[in-house]
Design a protein around this motif. Structure first.
Motif, mmCIF file in Angstrom:
data_model
loop_
_atom_site.group_PDB
_atom_site.id
_atom_site.type_symbol
_atom_site.label_atom_id
_atom_site.label_comp_id
_atom_site.label_asym_id
_atom_site.label_seq_id
_atom_site.Cartn_x
_atom_site.Cartn_y
_atom_site.Cartn_z
ATOM 1 N N ALA A 188 46.684 43.968 38.841
ATOM 2 C CA ALA A 188 46.422 42.531 38.729
ATOM 3 C C ALA A 188 47.730 41.754 38.650
ATOM 4 O O ALA A 188 47.881 40.695 39.274
ATOM 5 C CB ALA A 188 45.556 42.258 37.503
ATOM 6 N N ALA B 281 42.582 39.330 44.215
ATOM 7 C CA ALA B 281 42.518 40.645 43.571
ATOM 8 C C ALA B 281 41.342 41.499 44.010
ATOM 9 O O ALA B 281 41.272 42.678 43.638
ATOM 10 C CB ALA B 281 42.489 40.465 42.055
ATOM 11 N N THR C 236 40.369 45.199 38.369
ATOM 12 C CA THR C 236 41.578 44.418 38.654
ATOM 13 C C THR C 236 41.255 42.935 38.718
ATOM 14 O O THR C 236 42.020 42.092 38.232
ATOM 15 C CB THR C 236 42.216 44.878 39.975
ATOM 16 N N PHE D 52 42.813 40.052 36.400
ATOM 17 C CA PHE D 52 43.478 38.918 37.041
ATOM 18 C C PHE D 52 43.105 37.610 36.344
ATOM 19 O O PHE D 52 43.935 36.689 36.246
ATOM 20 C CB PHE D 52 43.096 38.862 38.521
#
Length: 364
Positions: free
Chosen positions: A142, A310, A317, A321
């Motif tokens: 991320a 992402a 992830t 993010f």
């Protein structure tokens, strides 16, 4: 043209010195150093590691590497800061080309060869390329996605790429030693942003800083949210300080995070005040509730960015993010405001001017 075999020395190539400041990087420094030893450049080289007073076994590890390979020199960096470590390593090195290396970076095998070719082709004093952030965990991925996106770090060429040509600054840097000596090496009072400031002095003395997308360095992001926050608070703090002190550093993109922080914070305050006034029946309440539009709009932007930026790395992830992006924006923004107002930095404008005068005296 056929390239020389590994056992054929090429004395015509300039020697290169890799300089690396290290502090508490036992997890990454081994891979970083190995990437230097694996370079396909056929000129002479040395590796100088300036190690600070680490507490995680870094000192022992780099000393062991120095004993195992005579091309590696380990020197002490008692101050522990990046610019002091760089200067100590540069002074301890010996070749005409100086390649800055970060302990979180892994250089591709062609890096030194391409960099030297670019310096000789362009006549530049410093060349560099792209910081290609790569993570292993969902959190690191991320962070890497944020690094490489315009919504994350503003879309500068050394983060997202671009056309080859002159630039304000580049990632890391491959320098002519003569250029470093001409401007007096790194300013050791600047703990973050020292690359930009050095490149500013190189350009102000008639030198060229050159960006090429052919140089791409793998970078390992911070592995925890607390480390990421500290990194970007410190980066924003020093960027604010430099922006206040040096007119040439006042780019509009640097003001975006602090404006965002102030706008969202003000919106939250007005929105909360509007809720209180609405409860007590004040006619001002509904008007102040419009303050929530700023944080809501920002939250929607972050959510949309997580999906767009992402999503290729999976749901975990994407979820990280949503946390990483505000962490970067707000830590950088708050740091910038404090640095710009000189509320949290030990550098004063008068001190900077005295240092610049000394640098000019050395050059003359």
């Amino acid at each position: 043209m056929e390239r020389p075999r590994p056992d054929e020395p090429v004395t015509a190539l300039p020697g290169v010195s890799y300089v690396m400041p290290v502090l508490n990087d036992v997890t990454h420094v081994g891979a970083a150093v190995q990437s230097l030893l694996d370079q396909d450049y056929r000129g002479e080289f040395d590796v100088v590691i300036a190690v600070g007073p680490s507490i995680d076994g870094t000192n022992e590890l780099v000393e062991e590497m120095g004993r195992a390979d005579p091309r590696i020199t380990v020197v002490d960096n008692l101050a522990g800061t990046t610019p002091s470590g760089l200067n100590i390593a540069i002074r301890a090195s010996r070749h005409p080309i100086v390649i800055r290396v970060d302990a979180h970076s892994v250089l591709p095998t062609s890096y030194a060869r391409v960099a030297v070719e670019t310096i000789e082709r362009t006549g530049a004093d410093n060349v560099g390329g792209i910081m290609d952030a790569r993570g292993t965990s969902a959190f690191e991925k991320a962070v890497a996605r944020a690094y490489g996106s315009r919504i994350g770090l503003g879309g500068t060429p050394h983060h997202v790429g671009g056309a080859e040509g002159p630039a304000d600054t580049v990632y890391l840097g491959v320098f002519r030693r003569s250029a470093l000596e001409r401007v007096g090496l790194f300013d050791e009072r600047i703990k973050r942003g020292q690359d930009w400031e050095l490149n500013e002095r190189i350009r102000s003395t008639g030198g060229t800083v050159w960006f090429t997308p052919d140089l791409r360095v793998t970078y390992r992001p911070r592995s925890t949210l607390s480390r990421l926050g500290r990194q970007f608070f410190s980066t924003g703090l020093w960027r604010g300080e430099l922006t206040r002190l040096i007119a040439g550093s006042r780019r509009l993109r640097y003001f975006a995070p602090p404006v965002l922080v102030l706008g969202v914070s003000l919106g939250v305050v007005l929105g909360l005040l509007g809720l209180v006034l609405a409860v007590v029946g004040s006619p001002a309440g509904p008007v102040l509730l419009l303050g929530w539009s700023a944080p809501v709009a920002y939250a929607l932007i972050v959510g949309a960015s997580a999906v767009v930026v992402a999503r290729p790395d999976g749901v975990r992830t994407m979820m990280w993010f949503l946390v990483v992006l505000p962490c970067i924006h707000f830590c950088w923004g708050v740091g910038f405001v404090l640095g710009y107002l000189s509320l949290a930095s030990n550098i004063a404008a008068q001190t900077y001017k005295k240092g610049a005068a000394k640098s000019d005296a050395r050059k003359s």
